[in-house]
Write an enzyme that holds these catalytic residues in place. Sequence first.
Site, short mmCIF file in Angstrom:
data_model
loop_
_atom_site.label_atom_id
_atom_site.label_comp_id
_atom_site.label_asym_id
_atom_site.label_seq_id
_atom_site.Cartn_x
_atom_site.Cartn_y
_atom_site.Cartn_z
N HIS A 232 0.82 -1.21 0.00
CA HIS A 232 0.00 0.00 0.00
C HIS A 232 0.86 1.26 0.00
O HIS A 232 0.40 2.32 -0.41
CB HIS A 232 -1.01 -0.01 1.14
CG HIS A 232 -0.47 0.22 2.51
ND1 HIS A 232 -0.21 -0.80 3.40
CD2 HIS A 232 -0.17 1.36 3.17
CE1 HIS A 232 0.23 -0.29 4.54
NE2 HIS A 232 0.26 1.03 4.42
N ASP B 205 1.27 -7.76 2.07
CA ASP B 205 1.39 -6.31 1.86
C ASP B 205 2.85 -5.88 1.72
O ASP B 205 3.44 -5.34 2.65
CB ASP B 205 0.72 -5.59 3.04
CG ASP B 205 0.44 -4.13 2.74
OD1 ASP B 205 0.97 -3.60 1.75
OD2 ASP B 205 -0.31 -3.50 3.51
N SER C 76 3.89 2.19 8.47
CA SER C 76 3.65 1.22 7.40
C SER C 76 4.97 0.94 6.67
O SER C 76 5.66 1.86 6.24
CB SER C 76 2.63 1.77 6.41
OG SER C 76 1.35 1.81 6.99
#
Length: 726
Positions: free
Chosen positions: A93, A229, A661
């Site tokens: 992402h 991810d 992240s």
Amino acid sequence: MKKLSLLLMAVLLFMGTQVKADEGMWIPMLLEKYNIEDMQKAGFKLSAADIYDINKACLKDAVVGLGREGSPFHHFCTGELISDKGLIVTNHHCGYGAIQNHSTLEHDYLKDGFWAMSQDEELVNEGITASFLIRMEDVTAQVLDSITDDTKEEVRQKMIARHIKKIQDATEKDSDYRASVKAFFNGNQYFLSVYEIYKDVRLVGAPPSAIGKFGGDTDNWMWPRHTGDFSMFRIYANKDNKPASYSKENVPMKPKQSFKISLKGVHEGDFTMVFGYPGTTTEYLTSDALDLMTKVDNPHKIKIRTKKLDLMRADMDASPMVRIQYSAKYAGVANSWKRWQGEITGLKRLNAIAKKKELEGKFEIWANSSDGLKKKYAGIVAEMGALYKELTPISLARDYAIEAGIRGSEAVTFAVKFKKLASLAKKDQDQLADLVAELKKSSEEFFKNYNNPTDKKLLAALLKMYSGNLTDEYLPKEIVNIREKYNGDFEAYAEKAMSKSVFTDENKLNNLLGNYKLSFGKRLTKDPIFVLANSIYFFYESEISPVYSKIITKTTKLQRTYMAGLMEMQKDRTFYPDANSTFRVHYGKVAGYKARNAVTYDYYTTLDGIIEKDNPEIFDYDVPQKLRDLYHAKDFGNYANAKGEMPVCFAATNHTTGGNSGSPVLNANGELIGLNFDRAWEGVMSDLMYDPEICRNVSLDIRYVLFLVDKFAGAGYLLDEMNIVQ
């Protein structure tokens, strides 16, 4: 005049004597003094100098802050070096925008994935930067020089800005480094961060979205999780290994440090550590601030974004092209939308407002316990409460102006960029060519991912919500005019306005810009979308923002004083600064959790769970056939765990937030075991109040990454660059 007693007290009491594991976002240069003993008791086998050292290579040198040119110090994600050839891994992402920008119907890298099979095939990403922290320094004394307790807030802020600029300029002089000074503890302390920033970052590989975004927005913020991810990039430098803009002559950068990758896996109770650039937290807000957030601001923002998402999703499901165009936009809207809902639920579960009130009651008793304390601290909580009550209607108006107005219809957002062009006069003739060229470039980027029918629905629906949820005193004049002229039929307005506007038609806009003259400014100012955009923007700038800022300035000053008072009152408490996109260290342990009555989650997930969720009828759960085949053949290589399972994700107690992240998750030996990418739904209120019983960061197991690169993508040559240890 009095010197800065509040400041000095805050600095002296930066940390208490008690250190608590799990909670906290710690400053790396202070680990030796405050954290290392606790970390080692928890299982960490290295020293503080192995994490942060300005004289030799250390673990911090393998951590990358991902930013954008123009705002490189606002790190939107974190990444980590995994080879001596500049190869980095981060979340899927985090790379989503870059992957989307390279995607077309013919080469849909979002859907199919992308893997460069040589460095020549790696894709250039304009505007992405990779920052490495060189050092940090406490510059509180310099920033607050000559500032006293009696300095007026407006004067204080101007003095601070001047001092910060002076420090940054002096640091950058005769240097290739960039400097950033940021406030900590609500402005009671300041730290300088010095960075080396690389500008040539190329896409190396990414799995298909069916892996990298498996579960989509349904599984976002949830546990158990089965999302692969990750994406991979490579940092390039000039022949001297220095930062340089993109050039074919650039070569892979040679890092000071890269992470060893462990195949040992994780077990419940294992020590874990996360490095990264957490964005924003507000752990020390008062009860009145939480009350406004949870009962007014968040519910309305959730309602607005629900409408946005419903409209976008319907068109994305109906068209593969719209899905490509709107995937990144949809994910951006959905991320905070779901988090806000989780925050409300989590804070209610913790009875957070009542706990804040209890602390504030104790604070007030303490503040009145002596004349000296009374003079500094008594009554400030009540004063903030009155300000938040005054702020409530203007804050709601601000939310609608931003969410339903300025960031509502894409055409409206785009039209705001043309304000300067429309206002150019004859004396500005020399600026015309450059400004038109800049807007032509913006136009090309805008229309690549723009769908007129979708935006028309957004415009009508969001204007209807904007008009229906605020009184006229908080509405831009043009929205009132539209409501009256069209008798509340915003669909009719949207149809007519968008058919006439140049901001919804690429050919019309290109024709206008292709031979633009200063006299065309009047045409722009009469364009219906420009009129609406200008009205919303003008109202926001003149009526909303100044009032909001004035109140926030007052609350900011009081919050700074309250923060200093809390630290003085709770001398034995360990205080850590709120996240502000600067480098932090988080540590905790691998752990499952009890989500609610009769629901307890294990600490890890496997490929079995992906196959259980497999559903070709649902885009977010349609497992690629090759992954199915690998699963049924149990072809996991040496990446499986001791039970023969293919691990996918694991949960731990590290206190993380947005910006973390892609952060490296390390074991007790400082070896890479995973990539942080999310938090569990029940604990997303950790930005506001942390609960060790239920707050969990969610990480992708590095073994699943290696399995996918090797077995699924067939890009095993990348593993040859890595230092993989058993």
